[in-house]
Design a protein around this motif. Sequence first.
Motif, PDB file in Angstrom:
ATOM      1  N   PRO A  73      -4.792  -5.414  10.067  1.00  0.00           N
ATOM      2  CA  PRO A  73      -5.887  -4.566   9.591  1.00  0.00           C
ATOM      3  C   PRO A  73      -5.325  -3.219   9.133  1.00  0.00           C
ATOM      4  CG  PRO A  73      -5.995  -4.853  11.978  1.00  0.00           C
ATOM      5  CD  PRO A  73      -4.874  -5.709  11.483  1.00  0.00           C
ATOM      6  N   LYS A  74      -6.037  -2.540   8.256  1.00  0.00           N
ATOM      7  CA  LYS A  74      -5.550  -1.283   7.684  1.00  0.00           C
ATOM      8  C   LYS A  74      -5.209  -0.265   8.768  1.00  0.00           C
ATOM      9  CE  LYS A  74      -6.291   2.044   4.024  1.00  0.00           C
ATOM     10  NZ  LYS A  74      -6.187   3.339   4.628  1.00  0.00           N
ATOM     11  N   ILE A  75      -5.972  -0.207   9.825  1.00  0.00           N
ATOM     12  CA  ILE A  75      -5.719   0.768  10.899  1.00  0.00           C
ATOM     13  C   ILE A  75      -4.327   0.565  11.495  1.00  0.00           C
ATOM     14  CG2 ILE A  75      -6.852  -0.564  12.724  1.00  0.00           C
ATOM     15  CD1 ILE A  75      -7.358   3.119  12.555  1.00  0.00           C
ATOM     16  N   LYS A  76      -3.907  -0.693  11.659  1.00  0.00           N
ATOM     17  CA  LYS A  76      -2.572  -0.962  12.203  1.00  0.00           C
ATOM     18  C   LYS A  76      -1.487  -0.642  11.187  1.00  0.00           C
ATOM     19  CE  LYS A  76      -3.442  -3.889  16.063  1.00  0.00           C
ATOM     20  NZ  LYS A  76      -2.933  -4.967  16.871  1.00  0.00           N
ATOM     21  N   LYS A  77      -1.766  -0.870   9.907  1.00  0.00           N
ATOM     22  CA  LYS A  77      -0.800  -0.496   8.874  1.00  0.00           C
ATOM     23  C   LYS A  77      -0.610   1.019   8.876  1.00  0.00           C
ATOM     24  CE  LYS A  77      -1.853  -4.307   5.770  1.00  0.00           C
ATOM     25  NZ  LYS A  77      -2.369  -4.671   4.445  1.00  0.00           N
ATOM     26  N   GLU A  78      -1.710   1.755   9.065  1.00  0.00           N
ATOM     27  CA  GLU A  78      -1.618   3.218   9.128  1.00  0.00           C
ATOM     28  C   GLU A  78      -0.774   3.660  10.328  1.00  0.00           C
ATOM     29  OE1 GLU A  78      -2.412   5.264   6.860  1.00  0.00           O
ATOM     30  OE2 GLU A  78      -3.943   4.262   5.659  1.00  0.00           O
ATOM     31  N   LEU A  79      -0.922   2.966  11.463  1.00  0.00           N
ATOM     32  CA  LEU A  79      -0.115   3.277  12.642  1.00  0.00           C
ATOM     33  C   LEU A  79       1.362   2.997  12.373  1.00  0.00           C
ATOM     34  CD1 LEU A  79      -2.424   1.866  15.458  1.00  0.00           C
ATOM     35  CD2 LEU A  79      -2.000   4.272  14.934  1.00  0.00           C
ATOM     36  N   LEU A  80       1.639   1.957  11.620  1.00  0.00           N
ATOM     37  CA  LEU A  80       3.011   1.634  11.231  1.00  0.00           C
ATOM     38  C   LEU A  80       3.584   2.750  10.346  1.00  0.00           C
ATOM     39  CD1 LEU A  80       5.249  -0.552  11.346  1.00  0.00           C
ATOM     40  CD2 LEU A  80       4.210  -1.567   9.332  1.00  0.00           C
ATOM     41  N   VAL A  81       2.800   3.200   9.380  1.00  0.00           N
ATOM     42  CA  VAL A  81       3.222   4.291   8.491  1.00  0.00           C
ATOM     43  C   VAL A  81       3.480   5.562   9.299  1.00  0.00           C
ATOM     44  CG1 VAL A  81       2.436   5.843   6.641  1.00  0.00           C
ATOM     45  CG2 VAL A  81       2.099   3.369   6.421  1.00  0.00           C
ATOM     46  N   ASP A  82       2.611   5.836  10.284  1.00  0.00           N
ATOM     47  CA  ASP A  82       2.736   7.046  11.110  1.00  0.00           C
ATOM     48  C   ASP A  82       3.831   6.942  12.175  1.00  0.00           C
ATOM     49  OD1 ASP A  82       0.662   8.186   9.695  1.00  0.00           O
ATOM     50  OD2 ASP A  82      -0.864   7.706  11.186  1.00  0.00           O
ATOM     51  N   GLY A  83       4.440   5.766  12.304  1.00  0.00           N
ATOM     52  CA  GLY A  83       5.497   5.580  13.291  1.00  0.00           C
ATOM     53  C   GLY A  83       4.987   5.308  14.689  1.00  0.00           C
TER      54      GLY A  83
END
Length: 94
Positions: A73-83
């Motif tokens: 989900p996009k929220i997890k992709k954002e967490l990946l981007v944020d490290g």
Amino acid sequence: MNNWFLYLIRCKNGSLYTGITIDVERRFEEHERNDKKGSKYLRGKAPLKLVLKKRVGDKSSALKVEAKVKKLPKIKKELLVDGKIKMREIKKEI
């Protein structure tokens, strides 16, 4: 060859595009030029911003990681981007 990378590109609408390549800079330029070598999904979604570039191993591993990230989900992709989620956590689940 263990020089495959997973990359994420943020579009002007905030969506995240996921891809793999051995040359992230070249591939990003192809996407930005908006020509036939770039992704159809990214056409008309400029400005583009490369937000993640991670080495993921050989081509087989890269394909598996890409498939896994695309399903997140996009929220997890954002967490990946944020490290806040590490690539090794995603690779561990494969």
